[in-house]
Design a protein around this motif. Structure first.
Motif, PDB file in Angstrom:
ATOM      1  N   VAL A   1     -51.649  20.921 -52.699  1.00 26.52           N
ATOM      2  CA  VAL A   1     -52.463  21.522 -53.704  1.00 26.52           C
ATOM      3  C   VAL A   1     -53.915  21.361 -53.534  1.00 26.52           C
ATOM      4  O   VAL A   1     -54.554  22.261 -53.671  1.00 26.52           O
ATOM      5  N   ARG A   2     -54.308  20.105 -53.113  1.00 29.19           N
ATOM      6  CA  ARG A   2     -55.649  19.897 -52.958  1.00 29.19           C
ATOM      7  C   ARG A   2     -56.259  20.620 -51.825  1.00 29.19           C
ATOM      8  O   ARG A   2     -57.335  21.152 -51.928  1.00 29.19           O
ATOM      9  N   THR A   3     -55.601  20.816 -50.732  1.00 31.26           N
ATOM     10  CA  THR A   3     -56.019  21.559 -49.624  1.00 31.26           C
ATOM     11  C   THR A   3     -56.042  22.961 -49.904  1.00 31.26           C
ATOM     12  O   THR A   3     -57.330  23.722 -49.450  1.00 31.26           O
TER      13      THR A   3
ATOM     14  N   LEU B   1     -50.868  28.405 -42.741  1.00 35.02           N
ATOM     15  CA  LEU B   1     -50.935  29.605 -43.476  1.00 35.02           C
ATOM     16  C   LEU B   1     -52.068  30.443 -43.424  1.00 35.02           C
ATOM     17  O   LEU B   1     -52.050  31.696 -43.109  1.00 35.02           O
ATOM     18  N   LEU B   2     -53.125  29.857 -43.392  1.00 39.00           N
ATOM     19  CA  LEU B   2     -54.411  30.385 -43.470  1.00 39.00           C
ATOM     20  C   LEU B   2     -54.874  30.853 -41.958  1.00 39.00           C
ATOM     21  O   LEU B   2     -55.657  32.023 -41.924  1.00 39.00           O
ATOM     22  N   ALA B   3     -54.256  30.259 -41.072  1.00 38.37           N
ATOM     23  CA  ALA B   3     -54.582  30.916 -39.545  1.00 38.37           C
ATOM     24  C   ALA B   3     -53.476  31.849 -39.335  1.00 38.37           C
ATOM     25  O   ALA B   3     -53.355  32.582 -38.300  1.00 38.37           O
ATOM     26  N   GLY B   4     -52.493  32.452 -40.285  1.00 37.64           N
ATOM     27  CA  GLY B   4     -51.781  33.529 -39.748  1.00 37.64           C
ATOM     28  C   GLY B   4     -50.385  33.163 -39.554  1.00 37.64           C
ATOM     29  O   GLY B   4     -49.688  34.144 -39.053  1.00 37.64           O
ATOM     30  N   GLU B   5     -49.929  31.834 -39.659  1.00 37.37           N
ATOM     31  CA  GLU B   5     -48.537  31.266 -39.308  1.00 37.37           C
ATOM     32  C   GLU B   5     -47.667  31.823 -40.291  1.00 37.37           C
ATOM     33  O   GLU B   5     -48.262  31.424 -41.335  1.00 37.37           O
ATOM     34  N   THR B   6     -46.627  32.028 -39.951  1.00 35.14           N
ATOM     35  CA  THR B   6     -45.452  32.284 -40.963  1.00 35.14           C
ATOM     36  C   THR B   6     -43.990  31.802 -40.311  1.00 35.14           C
ATOM     37  O   THR B   6     -43.889  32.008 -39.174  1.00 35.14           O
ATOM     38  N   ARG B   7     -43.074  31.586 -41.175  1.00 34.36           N
ATOM     39  CA  ARG B   7     -41.636  31.265 -40.650  1.00 34.36           C
ATOM     40  C   ARG B   7     -41.544  30.118 -39.703  1.00 34.36           C
ATOM     41  O   ARG B   7     -41.015  30.132 -38.676  1.00 34.36           O
ATOM     42  N   VAL B   8     -42.521  29.058 -39.921  1.00 34.69           N
ATOM     43  CA  VAL B   8     -42.597  27.922 -38.980  1.00 34.69           C
ATOM     44  C   VAL B   8     -42.351  26.665 -39.870  1.00 34.69           C
ATOM     45  O   VAL B   8     -42.758  26.647 -40.916  1.00 34.69           O
ATOM     46  N   MET B   9     -41.984  25.741 -39.278  1.00 28.55           N
ATOM     47  CA  MET B   9     -41.946  24.395 -39.669  1.00 28.55           C
ATOM     48  C   MET B   9     -42.975  23.421 -39.143  1.00 28.55           C
ATOM     49  O   MET B   9     -43.267  23.449 -37.926  1.00 28.55           O
ATOM     50  N   VAL B  10     -43.769  22.861 -39.806  1.00 25.62           N
ATOM     51  CA  VAL B  10     -44.792  21.675 -39.192  1.00 25.62           C
ATOM     52  C   VAL B  10     -44.217  20.378 -39.200  1.00 25.62           C
ATOM     53  O   VAL B  10     -43.721  19.896 -40.151  1.00 25.62           O
TER      54      VAL B  10
ATOM     55  N   VAL C   1     -44.168  31.954 -45.195  1.00 22.29           N
ATOM     56  CA  VAL C   1     -43.723  30.593 -45.710  1.00 22.29           C
ATOM     57  C   VAL C   1     -43.899  29.883 -44.409  1.00 22.29           C
ATOM     58  O   VAL C   1     -43.827  30.113 -43.039  1.00 22.29           O
ATOM     59  N   ILE C   2     -44.314  28.538 -45.007  1.00 24.07           N
ATOM     60  CA  ILE C   2     -44.174  27.265 -43.842  1.00 24.07           C
ATOM     61  C   ILE C   2     -43.402  26.162 -44.419  1.00 24.07           C
ATOM     62  O   ILE C   2     -43.177  26.107 -45.768  1.00 24.07           O
ATOM     63  N   GLY C   3     -42.580  25.708 -43.534  1.00 22.35           N
ATOM     64  CA  GLY C   3     -41.522  24.590 -43.859  1.00 22.35           C
ATOM     65  C   GLY C   3     -42.206  23.249 -43.696  1.00 22.35           C
ATOM     66  O   GLY C   3     -42.845  22.911 -42.689  1.00 22.35           O
ATOM     67  N   ILE C   4     -41.940  22.183 -44.535  1.00 17.46           N
ATOM     68  CA  ILE C   4     -42.236  20.996 -44.225  1.00 17.46           C
ATOM     69  C   ILE C   4     -40.829  19.894 -44.383  1.00 17.46           C
ATOM     70  O   ILE C   4     -40.235  20.136 -45.544  1.00 17.46           O
ATOM     71  N   PRO C   5     -40.693  19.174 -43.457  1.00 19.61           N
ATOM     72  CA  PRO C   5     -39.471  18.574 -43.364  1.00 19.61           C
ATOM     73  C   PRO C   5     -39.525  17.239 -44.140  1.00 19.61           C
ATOM     74  O   PRO C   5     -40.240  16.442 -44.135  1.00 19.61           O
ATOM     75  N   GLY C   6     -38.685  17.304 -45.364  1.00 17.98           N
ATOM     76  CA  GLY C   6     -38.603  16.352 -46.350  1.00 17.98           C
ATOM     77  C   GLY C   6     -37.203  15.893 -46.576  1.00 17.98           C
ATOM     78  O   GLY C   6     -36.472  16.823 -47.303  1.00 17.98           O
ATOM     79  N   THR C   7     -36.680  14.856 -45.838  1.00 14.12           N
ATOM     80  CA  THR C   7     -35.291  14.466 -45.719  1.00 14.12           C
ATOM     81  C   THR C   7     -35.346  13.010 -45.280  1.00 14.12           C
ATOM     82  O   THR C   7     -35.747  12.729 -44.381  1.00 14.12           O
ATOM     83  N   ILE C   8     -34.402  12.059 -45.999  1.00 16.41           N
ATOM     84  CA  ILE C   8     -34.461  10.756 -45.530  1.00 16.41           C
ATOM     85  C   ILE C   8     -33.414  10.860 -44.279  1.00 16.41           C
ATOM     86  O   ILE C   8     -33.510   9.733 -43.754  1.00 16.41           O
ATOM     87  N   ASP C   9     -32.830  11.995 -43.752  1.00 13.99           N
ATOM     88  CA  ASP C   9     -31.750  11.583 -42.631  1.00 13.99           C
ATOM     89  C   ASP C   9     -32.489  11.886 -41.314  1.00 13.99           C
ATOM     90  O   ASP C   9     -31.861  11.429 -40.205  1.00 13.99           O
ATOM     91  N   ASN C  10     -33.888  12.385 -41.203  1.00 15.20           N
ATOM     92  CA  ASN C  10     -34.453  12.475 -39.959  1.00 15.20           C
ATOM     93  C   ASN C  10     -33.702  13.160 -38.891  1.00 15.20           C
ATOM     94  O   ASN C  10     -33.790  12.992 -37.617  1.00 15.20           O
ATOM     95  N   ASP C  11     -33.197  14.288 -39.332  1.00  8.64           N
ATOM     96  CA  ASP C  11     -32.330  14.898 -38.609  1.00  8.64           C
ATOM     97  C   ASP C  11     -32.758  16.524 -38.198  1.00  8.64           C
ATOM     98  O   ASP C  11     -31.936  17.314 -37.932  1.00  8.64           O
ATOM     99  N   LEU C  12     -34.027  16.635 -38.303  1.00 10.79           N
ATOM    100  CA  LEU C  12     -34.615  18.082 -38.028  1.00 10.79           C
ATOM    101  C   LEU C  12     -34.982  18.236 -36.704  1.00 10.79           C
ATOM    102  O   LEU C  12     -35.957  17.336 -36.276  1.00 10.79           O
TER     103      LEU C  12
ATOM    104  N   ALA D   1     -51.486  20.324 -43.083  1.00 11.77           N
ATOM    105  CA  ALA D   1     -51.415  21.074 -41.843  1.00 11.77           C
ATOM    106  C   ALA D   1     -50.633  22.572 -42.477  1.00 11.77           C
ATOM    107  O   ALA D   1     -50.816  23.590 -42.019  1.00 11.77           O
ATOM    108  N   ALA D   2     -49.843  22.512 -43.415  1.00 14.51           N
ATOM    109  CA  ALA D   2     -48.963  23.669 -43.690  1.00 14.51           C
ATOM    110  C   ALA D   2     -49.859  24.940 -44.281  1.00 14.51           C
ATOM    111  O   ALA D   2     -49.928  25.926 -43.964  1.00 14.51           O
ATOM    112  N   VAL D   3     -51.079  24.330 -45.129  1.00 16.40           N
ATOM    113  CA  VAL D   3     -52.063  25.211 -45.902  1.00 16.40           C
ATOM    114  C   VAL D   3     -52.690  25.761 -44.736  1.00 16.40           C
ATOM    115  O   VAL D   3     -52.951  27.107 -44.721  1.00 16.40           O
ATOM    116  N   ASN D   4     -53.089  25.054 -43.779  1.00 16.53           N
ATOM    117  CA  ASN D   4     -54.102  25.552 -42.941  1.00 16.53           C
ATOM    118  C   ASN D   4     -53.425  26.364 -41.922  1.00 16.53           C
ATOM    119  O   ASN D   4     -53.972  27.374 -41.355  1.00 16.53           O
TER     120      ASN D   4
END
Length: 327
Positions: free
Chosen positions: A27-29, A282-291, A123-134, A277-280
Motif C-alpha cells: 500500500v505505501r509503496t 509491476l512498475l518495471a513491467g514484470e508480470t506473472r512472477v513471484m518475488v 500480477v505479482i505473487g508474494i510467498p506467504g505461508t508458514i510451510d516454507n515450501d515454495l 519489491a512487488a510494486v516496483n
C-alpha cells in the motif's frame, strides 16, 4: 504495458504472520508512486462478491505487528470456474483495478497465473505461508514466526516431560513439507523427527527411543509432521506404546496456534522487502512472477516455474545432523 493506475492487493489461502506487514508495504509503496490501492477482502471470493475497500497510508497504520490478515482470507471454489473468473474480472475492472498483488501459497499462485493469462492483467505473487515450501525463495512469510512459536512450545513441553520421565509426541504443521518439523526438531533438541519427505518406520523409531533410554535420558521428545506417512502423532504414539512402554507417553497437537501471533522481526522485514519489491516489479513491467528472497537478494521467479517445481528438498546435512545430535 499501459501505465498502472490502481493496484488490487489480497491475501489468500492459509494466513501467515507477516501478511499485514506485506500489505502495508504494498500500500505505501504504491501510494509513494501515486498509484491508488484497493484492498480485496477474502481473496478470490472477495473479487466475486465485490468486497473492496479503498486503502491509503493510514489504512495500514499500526498493522505491522499484527498476526493474521486484515484483508481476511477464504477458499473460493467458484473462482476455479471460467464463469467465476469472468465475474471476478468484471468486478475488479469496475473499480479500476488494472494490476494485482497476490499474497499466499501455491493455490493462490495457481489462481493468479490462470487469471492473468486469461485476461492479460499484470500480477505479482508474494510467498506467504508458514510451510516454507515454495520454489524460488529461501524463506516464505510466516515461516520464521511459526518456528519460534513451535520452539517455545517444545521448550515448555520439555520441562514437564523431564519432570515425569515422559515421552512426548509433538505434532506440527506440514502436510507435504517437513520444514517446520526438521527445523524445530533440531532447535528443540528432539530425539527423533518424522517427516513426509523421509519415511521412518516404527521399528526404526523404537530403536532410537531405546538408545535414548540406554543413555539415561529423563525425557524424550519426538516431532511429527502432520503429513508423516505413519499417520500422525496419535497413531504413531499408539503403535510405539504397543512395543515400547518404558515411558509414560503423551501427545500434543500444536495445530493452528502455529499460524497465529505477532510476526517476528525477520518476518516483518522479509514481508516489507517483498511487498516493496512487488510494486516496483509491476512498475518495471514484470508480470506473472513471484518475488522471493535468495541469498539475501530479492529475485523474481515465474509463477509457472514456482508452481512446477514441486520437489522442495530438505537440506541433507540437517537430516543427517538429527541423528548425530540426538545421541
Amino acid at each position: 504495458m499501459s501505465k498502472i493506475k490502481r493496484i488490487g492487493v489480497f491475501t489468500s489461502g492459509g494466513d501467515a504472520p507477516g501478511m499485514n506487514a506485506c500489505v502495508r508495504a504494498v500500500v505505501r509503496t504504491a501510494i509513494y508512486h501515486d498509484i491508488a490501492v484497493t484492498g480485496i477482502l477474502q481473496g478470490y471470493q472477495g473479487m466475486i462478491d465485490q468486497s473492496f475497500i479503498e486503502m491509503n497510508s493510514r489504512s495500514v497504520s499500526n498493522t505491522i505487528q499484527m498476526g493474521g490478515t486484515i484483508l481476511k482470507t477464504a477458499r473460493c471454489l467458484e473462482f476455479r470456474t471460467k464463469e467465476g473468473r469472468a465475474k471476478a474480472y468484471e468486478n475488479i475492472r469496475s473499480v479500476g483495478i488494472d494490476a494485482l498483488v497476490a499474497i499466499g501459497g501455491d493455490g493462490t499462485f495457481t489462481g493468479a497465473e490462470v487469471f492473468s493469462r486469461e485476461y492479460d492483467i499484470p500480477v505479482i505473487g508474494i510467498p506467504g505461508t508458514i510451510d516454507n515450501d515454495l520454489y524460488g525463495t529461501d524463506y516464505t512469510i510466516g515461516y520464521d514466526t511459526a518456528n519460534n512459536t513451535v520452539i517455545d512450545a517444545i521448550d515448555k513441553i520439555r520441562d514437564t516431560a523431564a519432570s515425569h520421565d515422559r515421552l512426548f509426541f509433538v505434532e506440527v504443521m506440514g502436510r507435504d513439507s517437513g520444514c517446520i518439523a526438521l527445523n524445530c526438531g533440531i532447535a528443540g533438541g528432539a530425539e527423533a523427527i518424522l517427516l513426509p519427505e523421509k519415511e521412518t518406520g516404527i521399528d526404526e523409531l523404537i530403536d532410537k527411543l531405546e538408545r535414548a533410554k540406554e543413555g539415561k535420558k529423563s525425557s524424550t521428545i519426538v516431532i511429527v509432521a502432520e503429513g508423516d506417512k505413519n499417520g500422525g502423532a496419535y497413531n504413531v504414539a499408539k503403535r510405539v506404546e504397543e512395543k515400547f512402554d518404558f515411558y509414560d507417553t503423551k501427545v500434543t497437537i500444536l495445530g493452528h496456534l502455529q499460524r497465529g501471533g505477532s510476526p517476528s522481526s525477520f518476518d516483518r522485514v522479509l514481508a516489507s522487502r517483498l511487498g516493496y519489491a512487488a510494486v516496483n516489479r509491476l512498475l518495471a513491467g514484470e508480470t506473472r512472477v513471484m518475488v522471493g528472497l535468495r541469498n539475501n537478494e530479492i529475485e523474481s521467479t515465474s509463477l509457472e516455474e514456482a508452481l512446477s517445481n514441486k520437489e522442495f528438498k530438505l537440506a541433507e546435512d540437517m537430516l543427517e545432523m538429527t541423528n548425530v545430535l540426538a545421541i
